[in-house]
Every structure is written in structure tokens, then in C-alpha cells.
Design an enzyme around this catalytic site. Sequence first.
Site, PDB file in Angstrom:
ATOM      1  N   TRP A 171      -9.664   0.462  -5.774  1.00  0.00           N
ATOM      2  CA  TRP A 171      -9.153   1.801  -5.420  1.00  0.00           C
ATOM      3  C   TRP A 171      -7.724   1.980  -5.933  1.00  0.00           C
ATOM      4  O   TRP A 171      -7.304   3.071  -6.293  1.00  0.00           O
ATOM      5  CB  TRP A 171      -9.219   1.915  -3.887  1.00  0.00           C
ATOM      6  N   SER A 180       0.822  -1.209   0.000  1.00  0.00           N
ATOM      7  CA  SER A 180       0.000   0.000   0.000  1.00  0.00           C
ATOM      8  C   SER A 180       0.862   1.267   0.000  1.00  0.00           C
ATOM      9  O   SER A 180       1.740   1.405  -0.840  1.00  0.00           O
ATOM     10  CB  SER A 180      -0.960  -0.067   1.192  1.00  0.00           C
ATOM     11  N   HIS A 218      -7.662  -5.673  -0.394  1.00  0.00           N
ATOM     12  CA  HIS A 218      -6.425  -4.896  -0.237  1.00  0.00           C
ATOM     13  C   HIS A 218      -5.682  -5.409   0.994  1.00  0.00           C
ATOM     14  O   HIS A 218      -6.109  -5.169   2.126  1.00  0.00           O
ATOM     15  CB  HIS A 218      -6.843  -3.425  -0.068  1.00  0.00           C
TER      16      HIS A 218
HETATM   17  C1  GTR Z   1      -5.401   4.532   1.449  1.00  0.00           C
HETATM   18  C2  GTR Z   1      -4.770   5.358   0.372  1.00  0.00           C
HETATM   19  C3  GTR Z   1      -3.971   4.463  -0.531  1.00  0.00           C
HETATM   20  C4  GTR Z   1      -3.095   3.516   0.252  1.00  0.00           C
HETATM   21  C5  GTR Z   1      -3.698   3.043   1.549  1.00  0.00           C
HETATM   22  C6  GTR Z   1      -2.747   2.484   2.590  1.00  0.00           C
HETATM   23  O1  GTR Z   1      -6.270   5.224   2.252  1.00  0.00           O
HETATM   24  O2  GTR Z   1      -5.784   6.012  -0.327  1.00  0.00           O
HETATM   25  O3  GTR Z   1      -3.230   5.238  -1.442  1.00  0.00           O
HETATM   26  O4  GTR Z   1      -1.868   4.067   0.450  1.00  0.00           O
HETATM   27  O5  GTR Z   1      -4.357   4.049   2.214  1.00  0.00           O
HETATM   28  O6  GTR Z   1      -1.574   2.787   2.610  1.00  0.00           O
HETATM   29  O7  GTR Z   1      -3.236   1.772   3.443  1.00  0.00           O
END
Ligand code: GTR
Length: 421
Positions: free
Chosen positions: A349, A258, A399
Amino acid sequence: MGGVACMLAGAMSAGAAEKKFVPNYDEAKVPPYELADPLAPGGGGKAATAAEWEESGRPRTLELFRTHVYGRVPAGDAPKLTWTVAKENTEALGGTAVRREYLVRFGTEGGPEIRMLLYVPKKAAGPSPAFLGLNFRGNQLVEPDPDITMEDGYIIGRGQAVKDHRATEASRGDGATRWPAKMLVERGYALATACCGDIDPDFDDGFKNGVHGMFPGERTGDSWGTVAGWAWGLSRLLDVLGEIEEVDAGRVAVIGHSRLGKTALWAGANDERFAMVISNNSGCGGAALSKRAVGETVGRINTSFPHWFCTNFRRYNENEGELPVDQHQLIALIAPRPVYVASATGDRWADPKGEFLALRHAAPVYALYHDDPLGVDEQPAPGRPAGRVMRYHLRTGRHDITEWDWRHYLDFADRWMPVKQ
Ligand code: GTR
């Protein structure tokens, strides 16, 4: 009067509604876009050979990212790095590993202090290859081991809401599926990790704390943001790994999930000592093409996380078409080293297709070094990793980073930075 007030209120709420971000997931609504030829960054001369790429294409590409996306590390000497072994257990993970905690400091008073957790396999024919990655909320998440020092960690959710994660006994081992230390050690790899907040706390404080605070001076549009700070911190941890005799610093993969996947890519792009780079669900500002504007967009990420990138990046809010660089060029900076980009079906996303396309459009640079580096043209089906020195998978699920992901990263490492028997 009442009527006018009512109308005004109506108009205001319509305006506010317009501002509400609605992500696009419809391929038919992806704006037409043109990607720069990665061999000819900034529209300049086109590299025809690996030597030309290294001489001119690569430095120009780095400049574009430093100026427009991540910002640059201040010139001048960094404070002197020192470290000590704070803890050691020679019978960790059921007696299969040595576990240590290193306290890494910079010579400055009150500067950041990074606590790096390291596992090295005891059964090894020589120095072990390693995976290095930052964690979100403290080393105690890695294993339910009461001896690991607990740290408070916090990360910012969308909209600057601080998710506070106090160090509690209950948090021990909370992230064990994300950090399968035992599996790595069994396969002969070392694992090193530290909390990203030790390098730079994940909130917008005007860059006073963390590593930014060690370099006082006026900030400009291209001053480094938090992602660049974390990436720089990863290089400092690699400096330390280079001094640890059980680790082969020439075979260290940098990995991240992420926001920390964005960080792993930028660390690997800058620091060619990283032998392999793994991006897990890194999305916008990571492996996903910005110009597709699918899922999270440049405008959205700069609004939710104003401290992650340099302020110049904000010029491209709702204006991605004007970006002089896109994320396929970030992957190109990793050539000729093995790179793995992973997406998840439930992570729209992060734009899984845009992540694959960035990898594919980086292939011309890899092709200067490797025959048919990617080996596929189309995004592989879920659950079917594909590729060669550039590899990709689309995991089924949300995710996250899972043991399934790790198994494939280890197979990839076995191929490109194998454990010596
Ligand atoms: C989300 C963000 C992403 C990603 C994620 C994370 O809210 O929009 O770009 O980085 O966080 O790092 O958990």
C-alpha cells in the site's frame, strides 16, 4: 416498469462499482511519468552548487510543497510556548534512565496541551543525542509503567472510521515494540515522544481544534492540514528539548511511522535543526513517489483523510501527472542531513519501490554536499540495509515499526550523530 427500475438499479450499481478504488500493484500498469529535476524546482534555474541550492532551489521547493501538498503555517506569531515538568522518575527503566513528563502549552486559553514523555540515559558523558517522534495513541503505550499518565487517543482509519483508543490499564506497554526505550537508553540515546492527537486530533473538524484553532482566520487552498500541524508541533517539542540540559538539541533525529513518517519528513524538511530524519513506511504523501500511483494514490488519500493535506492537493486526485512537485523533492529538502527511508515487503500500500526511487532521485541534491551519497542504484533486497548518508532498507514483514528497524536506525545514528564517550 419493473424492467426499467431493474435496469436503473443495475446501472447504478455498475457506477458505484466503478468508483470502488482498486489499487494498482502491477509495475506494467504504472503510468508513464516524468519527475522534475530536484535541482531545478518548478522548472526554474538549476542549482549547480550547494550555495545556489540553498539560495534558490531549496526555498522554491519548500514553496511548491506548501502551495500544493501540505499547506502553510499561518504567518504571524504563534502563541507563547511554556512548559513545566509534570512528573519525574530518576530510577526508570530498571534504574538506567530518568523519565520525565513535560506539559507543553501555548499561551492561549483552551489551546492544545502536549504531554511529552522523555527518557534520558543516566550514564552519559555529556548531553545525549535523542530521537523525537510522535505516537498514535498515548504515551502509556511506550512502556508498561503504571506511573506514565494515560491519555485517550484516537486515529482515523481508512474511510474516516474513528478507531477509538481509550486509556485503559490494558493499553499500557501496548506499543513497546514500536518504542524500545530500553534499547535506546542502553545505546546512549534519549527518547522523546508525544501523542499526535495532543497537537491535532486526527479527524476532520474543519480545523477548529488542535494547533490550527490557535490561528483563527479564513482558510485558503494552501492552508495547513493536519500533517503540517503535527510537523509544526514537532518543531515546538524541539524548542523544548533545546532547553533540557541532558539533551543535545544539535543531535536530534526526527522519526515517524506511517502517517507520522510523512510528518517526520515534512518536519525535517522545514526545520533544519533536526540533525537526522527517519521515515518508516511513510508511503503516499511521505517517501513514495505520487506519480507512480502504486498502492495508495493522491485521490485515495485525500478522500480517506481529507484533513491531512491542504485542499489544493485535491487538484491532483487521479491527476498525479500534473503535480508540479513529487516526493523525491521532499527528501531533497533534508540535504545535506542524513536521511533514512525504510519500507516493508508486506506494505505494498505504501509502494516500497516508489519509496526507494524517491530517495534515489533526491541524490543529485545530496551530491552537492557528499560524494556518492546513496551508493546504490537498485532497491536493496529485503533485510539488506544499504546506502550512506542516504540510507534505505526493506524489512521483511508487515506495515509496522519493529526493533529490527530501530537497530538499524541506531547504527545509522551511531555513524552520523554519535554518543560522546
Ligand atoms: C493508512 C493510510 C496510510 C498510512 C496509514 C497509517 O490507512 O492509508 O497513508 O498513513 O494509514 O498512518 O497508519
